[in-house]
Design an enzyme around this catalytic site. Sequence first.
Site, PDB file in Angstrom:
ATOM      1  N   GLU A   1      84.552  66.496  73.825  1.00  0.00           N
ATOM      2  CA  GLU A   1      85.625  65.708  72.159  1.00  0.00           C
ATOM      3  C   GLU A   1      86.915  66.864  72.843  1.00  0.00           C
ATOM      4  OE1 GLU A   1      82.590  66.007  68.161  1.00  0.00           O
ATOM      5  OE2 GLU A   1      83.068  67.781  68.935  1.00  0.00           O
TER       6      GLU A   1
ATOM      7  N   ASP B   1      79.896  56.770  64.567  1.00  0.00           N
ATOM      8  CA  ASP B   1      77.982  56.072  63.981  1.00  0.00           C
ATOM      9  C   ASP B   1      79.113  56.181  62.183  1.00  0.00           C
ATOM     10  OD1 ASP B   1      76.682  58.848  62.482  1.00  0.00           O
ATOM     11  OD2 ASP B   1      77.321  59.795  64.582  1.00  0.00           O
TER      12      ASP B   1
HETATM   13  N1  ADE Z   1      78.472  63.989  64.292  1.00  0.00           N
HETATM   14  C1  ADE Z   1      78.522  62.123  64.172  1.00  0.00           C
HETATM   15  N2  ADE Z   1      77.966  62.039  63.295  1.00  0.00           N
HETATM   16  C2  ADE Z   1      77.110  62.919  62.972  1.00  0.00           C
HETATM   17  C3  ADE Z   1      76.674  62.540  61.304  1.00  0.00           C
HETATM   18  N3  ADE Z   1      75.991  61.105  61.345  1.00  0.00           N
HETATM   19  N4  ADE Z   1      75.811  63.458  61.369  1.00  0.00           N
HETATM   20  C4  ADE Z   1      76.329  64.957  61.774  1.00  0.00           C
HETATM   21  N5  ADE Z   1      77.516  64.724  62.183  1.00  0.00           N
HETATM   22  C5  ADE Z   1      78.217  63.847  63.596  1.00  0.00           C
END
Ligand code: ADE
Length: 236
Positions: free
Chosen positions: A11, A196
């Site tokens: 990141e 996601d």
């Molecule tokens: N960072 C990226 N995806 C995430 C998720 N599904 N839950 C918590 N932090 C995240």
Amino acid sequence: MIGIIGSMKIEIDGIIDRMEEKEETVISGITFAKGLVSGVETVVAICGTGKVSASVCTQTMIMKYAPDVIINTGVAGSLSENLHIGDIAISESMVQHDVDISELGYALGYLCELELVYLPVDPKAKKIMVECVENAGVNYEIGVIASGDQFISAQAKKDAIKSNFNAIACEMEGGSIAQTCYMNQTPFCIIRAISDEANGEASIDYTIFASKAAKNAINITLEFIKKFNAENSEQE
Ligand code: ADE
């Protein structure tokens, strides 16, 4: 000076790679890299995963470097039907979805000492961030981003965070970076690229897409650094 915090190497590396005149200082095991990014004084740190690590990093950055603004850049799970992998979430305000003293009669996420649930981002930093995203032509949404010490990958948990806080994205650090900045009167802004959809496929999607998504947020943060500095210098 502009402060940039990310939780993981993926990141932040794209920013540190561009830093000139870099000086590194390690405090509490966190490396703070200070130098020039596009000619602008910047301090960058990888805080590690979760709210405690993020708070330690933010408080230290504020006390040692007194940045004019802190930006948290990274990835998040989408809670919004408008945000898909690679898209950008910009925070209007931050909430900690795992703070729960509702048994004592308080709203979910209520921070007693601060007497609030939602931590508002700096309007000026947000405006500049939005301009940078628009210039990049990436799909984005502005709204509440929710943080907690869990990776969200179950539909029921996703739905609960979304409906409890009207949140558009979830991650694990921004809410505590926001609280630490708020307690120190340091302006902050949070930008997260979607890795996601915080559902049953989240762990697979995250593994495949996190690194690529993180680059989208990094590119916009790099533009922010230039634009924020230009607008701040005009005012001086
Ligand atoms: N960072 C990226 N995806 C995430 C998720 N599904 N839950 C918590 N932090 C995240």
